[in-house]
Design a protein around this motif. Structure first.
Motif, PDB file in Angstrom:
ATOM      1  N   THR A 135       0.849  -1.204   0.000  1.00 18.50           N
ATOM      2  CA  THR A 135       0.000   0.000   0.000  1.00 18.50           C
ATOM      3  C   THR A 135       0.880   1.248   0.000  1.00 18.50           C
ATOM      4  O   THR A 135       0.653   2.193  -0.767  1.00 18.50           O
ATOM      5  N   LEU A 136       1.909   1.227   0.832  1.00 21.10           N
ATOM      6  CA  LEU A 136       2.786   2.414   0.917  1.00 21.10           C
ATOM      7  C   LEU A 136       3.574   2.607  -0.382  1.00 21.10           C
ATOM      8  O   LEU A 136       3.767   3.735  -0.843  1.00 21.10           O
ATOM      9  N   LEU A 137       4.017   1.499  -0.976  1.00 23.38           N
ATOM     10  CA  LEU A 137       4.762   1.619  -2.242  1.00 23.38           C
ATOM     11  C   LEU A 137       3.851   2.173  -3.343  1.00 23.38           C
ATOM     12  O   LEU A 137       4.275   2.974  -4.180  1.00 23.38           O
ATOM     13  N   GLN A 138       2.597   1.757  -3.319  1.00 17.32           N
ATOM     14  CA  GLN A 138       1.656   2.302  -4.316  1.00 17.32           C
ATOM     15  C   GLN A 138       1.402   3.789  -4.074  1.00 17.32           C
ATOM     16  O   GLN A 138       1.216   4.557  -5.017  1.00 17.32           O
ATOM     17  N   GLN A 139       1.423   4.173  -2.811  1.00 16.26           N
ATOM     18  CA  GLN A 139       1.274   5.618  -2.532  1.00 16.26           C
ATOM     19  C   GLN A 139       2.487   6.393  -3.071  1.00 16.26           C
ATOM     20  O   GLN A 139       2.361   7.520  -3.552  1.00 16.26           O
ATOM     21  N   LEU A 140       3.636   5.754  -2.997  1.00 16.49           N
ATOM     22  CA  LEU A 140       4.834   6.384  -3.564  1.00 16.49           C
ATOM     23  C   LEU A 140       4.669   6.551  -5.083  1.00 16.49           C
ATOM     24  O   LEU A 140       4.974   7.612  -5.641  1.00 16.49           O
ATOM     25  N   ALA A 141       4.180   5.490  -5.729  1.00 17.84           N
ATOM     26  CA  ALA A 141       3.967   5.554  -7.186  1.00 17.84           C
ATOM     27  C   ALA A 141       2.947   6.638  -7.530  1.00 17.84           C
ATOM     28  O   ALA A 141       3.082   7.328  -8.550  1.00 17.84           O
ATOM     29  N   GLN A 142       1.967   6.782  -6.653  1.00 19.54           N
ATOM     30  CA  GLN A 142       0.955   7.824  -6.872  1.00 19.54           C
ATOM     31  C   GLN A 142       1.585   9.212  -6.745  1.00 19.54           C
ATOM     32  O   GLN A 142       1.341  10.092  -7.566  1.00 19.54           O
ATOM     33  N   ALA A 143       2.429   9.354  -5.726  1.00 20.74           N
ATOM     34  CA  ALA A 143       3.103  10.648  -5.516  1.00 20.74           C
ATOM     35  C   ALA A 143       3.985  10.985  -6.721  1.00 20.74           C
ATOM     36  O   ALA A 143       4.179  12.153  -7.063  1.00 20.74           O
ATOM     37  N   ALA A 144       4.518   9.934  -7.371  1.00 19.90           N
ATOM     38  CA  ALA A 144       5.380  10.154  -8.543  1.00 19.90           C
ATOM     39  C   ALA A 144       4.560  10.270  -9.828  1.00 19.90           C
ATOM     40  O   ALA A 144       5.137  10.416 -10.907  1.00 19.90           O
ATOM     41  N   GLN A 145       3.251  10.191  -9.718  1.00 15.49           N
ATOM     42  CA  GLN A 145       2.327  10.310 -10.858  1.00 15.49           C
ATOM     43  C   GLN A 145       2.563   9.215 -11.911  1.00 15.49           C
ATOM     44  O   GLN A 145       2.619   9.488 -13.122  1.00 15.49           O
ATOM     45  N   LEU A 146       2.708   7.997 -11.436  1.00 18.23           N
ATOM     46  CA  LEU A 146       2.985   6.885 -12.356  1.00 18.23           C
ATOM     47  C   LEU A 146       1.923   6.745 -13.454  1.00 18.23           C
ATOM     48  O   LEU A 146       2.267   6.551 -14.626  1.00 18.23           O
ATOM     49  N   SER A 147       0.637   6.868 -13.085  1.00 18.57           N
ATOM     50  CA  SER A 147      -0.420   6.686 -14.105  1.00 18.57           C
ATOM     51  C   SER A 147      -0.250   7.683 -15.248  1.00 18.57           C
ATOM     52  O   SER A 147      -0.389   7.332 -16.429  1.00 18.57           O
ATOM     53  N   GLU A 148       0.058   8.916 -14.880  1.00 21.34           N
ATOM     54  CA  GLU A 148       0.224   9.961 -15.886  1.00 21.34           C
ATOM     55  C   GLU A 148       1.420   9.650 -16.797  1.00 21.34           C
ATOM     56  O   GLU A 148       1.361   9.804 -18.017  1.00 21.34           O
ATOM     57  N   TRP A 149       2.504   9.158 -16.204  1.00 23.01           N
ATOM     58  CA  TRP A 149       3.688   8.830 -17.007  1.00 23.01           C
ATOM     59  C   TRP A 149       3.418   7.659 -17.933  1.00 23.01           C
ATOM     60  O   TRP A 149       3.894   7.641 -19.077  1.00 23.01           O
ATOM     61  N   ILE A 150       2.659   6.671 -17.443  1.00 20.89           N
ATOM     62  CA  ILE A 150       2.329   5.526 -18.314  1.00 20.89           C
ATOM     63  C   ILE A 150       1.499   6.035 -19.502  1.00 20.89           C
ATOM     64  O   ILE A 150       1.723   5.640 -20.654  1.00 20.89           O
TER      65      ILE A 150
END
Ligand code: F6P
Length: 549
Positions: A62-77
């Motif tokens: 959960t925390l790692l996914q929050q990190l990915a969210q903070a890094a805007q992973l969906s937008e980058w994909i």
């Protein structure tokens, strides 16, 4: 993003969480939860990832996914898939996904759909490879081609060499493939010694067509061919090129009709899906190459659409970030238990380390956290008898990817249970270890005298707690290989996004190249002082006095 990801709340929460998990042993996590495999495994496109033997809990994910969210992973994909110029230092898209876009839906670079050009080059590769395979393309003296020699380096070598090796079971029976990359004359010399010039085709593969090693090897191969066949007209029948640089290919003396094009939006280490895959297509045929592309395309769809908690490359990337940035792991082992993948670790070294070996973010800020680990590995079974000792009882934390084929290409020999028992044993033993109590019992059972047990004990205890992923597939087909490679490509992308770095440039290799170009003439000039440094100047002189000519 101008701020570093390490300043985010998600990062701080992971740091605190790591302090707790650092004290927990993997064997205890398994003892606490007999559903760990069900909870921490995912299967997609014929590939199973069992990540239950990692030092993580549901909270970690959960925390790692929050990190990915903070890094805007969906937008980058989203930007990756829609062809935005996400390679910001070179102002280019990174569109390897277009090369294997089997849906054929338009993908645009600067407003222009690239699929027609991708399909046109694939059609040209198809036609050419068929003519070689069917013996219609003849050498200068009229004989069919038997040997294919790819001359290239880095991304113009490692990908096609790895795939061609892995898919040996699919090779055309008349054809043999060779890959010449190293500028040491031994590589080309040893290869030429095995070849018949009348039946050899050279493929000069270079995105830029400026790479010193490749051009030198290609020039020497051309000289050899002309000398052997006695006419420079032979070049047209024995040399083709794969490049983005038509002008330079023409200057080299290769007819542009014998050139297979690709584009600046294909990164070298992401190029095996492009015309750089020509030796693969010749060796395995277009249908099998299309299956390789299809396997990667399936994984692309999975990466773009699956929720992160079921997304195989997202999970692999986040797990590696967990160990690199929070546990301080400096390396990652890749250990295939599939003989066909013997070149896979070397291929991954370029993919991961040339992509992620960066110390500044996209906006040029220096990171204050460890980024990419050193990738290393070899065939697992051989490694067991060489360096696994360090994994079991050394002092390093080394997360490992075990790659497992359930069936080998040669099952009839009946070796596969030995392979499978070895890999399962290794990942189990590395995870669980053997504590003092268990070791004492084991020593008693083999009859070690009581007075010797205490002395032996520290040497025979295994700390365990070494994490591993297990990537399992049925058998290495072209399709599953495409899936596997794409999974690692996207894993690297996930890491790059979370660490805030551009994975598509490689400025770090430039300096060495520039100095080599300066040094080259020094080796033939009569001079004793050069102005590099005390060591380099002295070595230049030492070499000159010790060489034969
Ligand atoms: O030296 C590194 C590199 O630039 C790689 O990124 C690339 O794959 C390789 O050299 C070969 O480059 P080219 O295909 O232009 O010869």
């Amino acid at each position: 993003m101008n701020t570093l990801i390490s300043q985010s709340a998600a990062w701080a929460a992971l740091k605190t969480h790591q302090q707790y998990l650092a004290t927990v042993h993997l064997r205890d996590l398994f003892a606490l939860d007999n559903q760990r495999f069900e909870r921490f495994s995912v299967e997609t496109c014929g590939l199973l990832l069992d990540y239950s033997k990692n030092r993580l809990t549901q909270e970690t994910l959960t925390l790692l996914q929050q990190l990915a969210q903070a890094a805007q992973l969906s937008e980058w994909i989203r930007q990756l898939f829609q062809g935005d110029p996400i390679n910001n230092t070179e102002e280019r898209a990174a569109l390897h996904i277009a090369l294997r876009n089997r849906s054929n839906l338009p993908i645009r670079v600067a407003g222009q759909d690239v699929m027609p050009q991708v399909n046109a080059v694939l059609a040209k590769m198809h036609q050419f490879s068929d003519s070689i395979r069917e013996g219609e393309w003849r050498g200068y003296t009229g004989k069919p081609i038997k040997s294919i020699v790819n001359i290239g380096i880095g991304g113009s070598d490692l990908g096609p060499a790895m795939v061609t090796r892995a898919l040996k079971a699919y090779h055309h029976p008349r054809l043999r493939a060779y890959f010449v990359s190293n500028v040491d004359g031994t590589h080309l010399g040893e290869t030429l010694a095995e070849l018949d010039p009348e039946t050899t085709l050279f493929i000069v593969s270079s995105k830029t067509f400026t790479t010193q090693e490749t051009l030198l090897n290609a020039n020497s191969a051309r000289t050899w061919l002309i000398n052997q066949l006695g006419n420079d007209k032979a070049v047209a029948k024995h040399f083709v090129a794969v490049s983005t640089a038509q002008q330079k290919v023409t200057e080299f003396g290769i007819d542009p009709t014998n050139m297979f094009e690709f584009w600046d939006w294909v990164g070298g280490r992401y190029s095996l899906w492009s015309a750089i895959g020509l030796p693969i297509v010749i060796m395995i045929g277009m249908d099998n190459f299309a299956a390789l592309l299809a396997g990667a395309h399936d994984l692309d769809n999975h990466f773009a659409t699956a929720p992160w908690e079921r997304n195989l490359p997202v999970l692999m990337g986040l797990i590696e970030i967990w160990y690199s940035s929070f546990f301080g792991a400096t390396s990652q082992a890749v250990l295939p238990y599939d003989y066909t993948l013997e070149l896979f670790p070397a291929y991954l070294q370029q993919l991961a380390m040339e992509s992620l070996g960066k110390r500044v973010t996209r906006s040029g800020n220096t990171v204050n956290y460890p980024t990419a680990p050193i990738i290393w590995g070899t065939l697992g079974n051989n490694g067991q008898h060489a360096f696994y000792q360090l994994l079991h009882q050394g002092t390093h934390l080394i997360p490992t990817d075990f790659i497992i084929a359930i069936e080998s290409q040669y099952n009839e020999l009946g070796h596969q249970n030995a392979v499978l028992s070895n890999v399962l044993a290794q990942s189990h033993a590395l995870m669980k270890g053997r504590n003092a109590e268990e070791t004492r019992l084991a020593l008693n059972q083999i009859g070690i005298a009581a007075e010797k047990v205490n002395q032996q004990l520290p040497h025979r205890v295994f700390p365990g707690n070494q994490p591993s992923n297990l990537l399992v597939y049925h058998q290495l087909t072209p399709k599953i290989l495409g899936t596997l490679i794409a999974a690692y490509e996207h894993k690297v992308f996930v890491e790059s996004v979370c660490w805030g770095i551009n994975p598509f440039d490689q400025w770090g290799v430039e300096l060495g190249k520039q100095v080599a170009n300066l040094l080259l003439p020094e080796l033939t000039q009569e001079q004793s002082s050069y102005g590099y440094d005390g060591s380099t100047d002295s070595l230049l002189n030492y070499i000159k006095t010790h060489r034969l000519a």
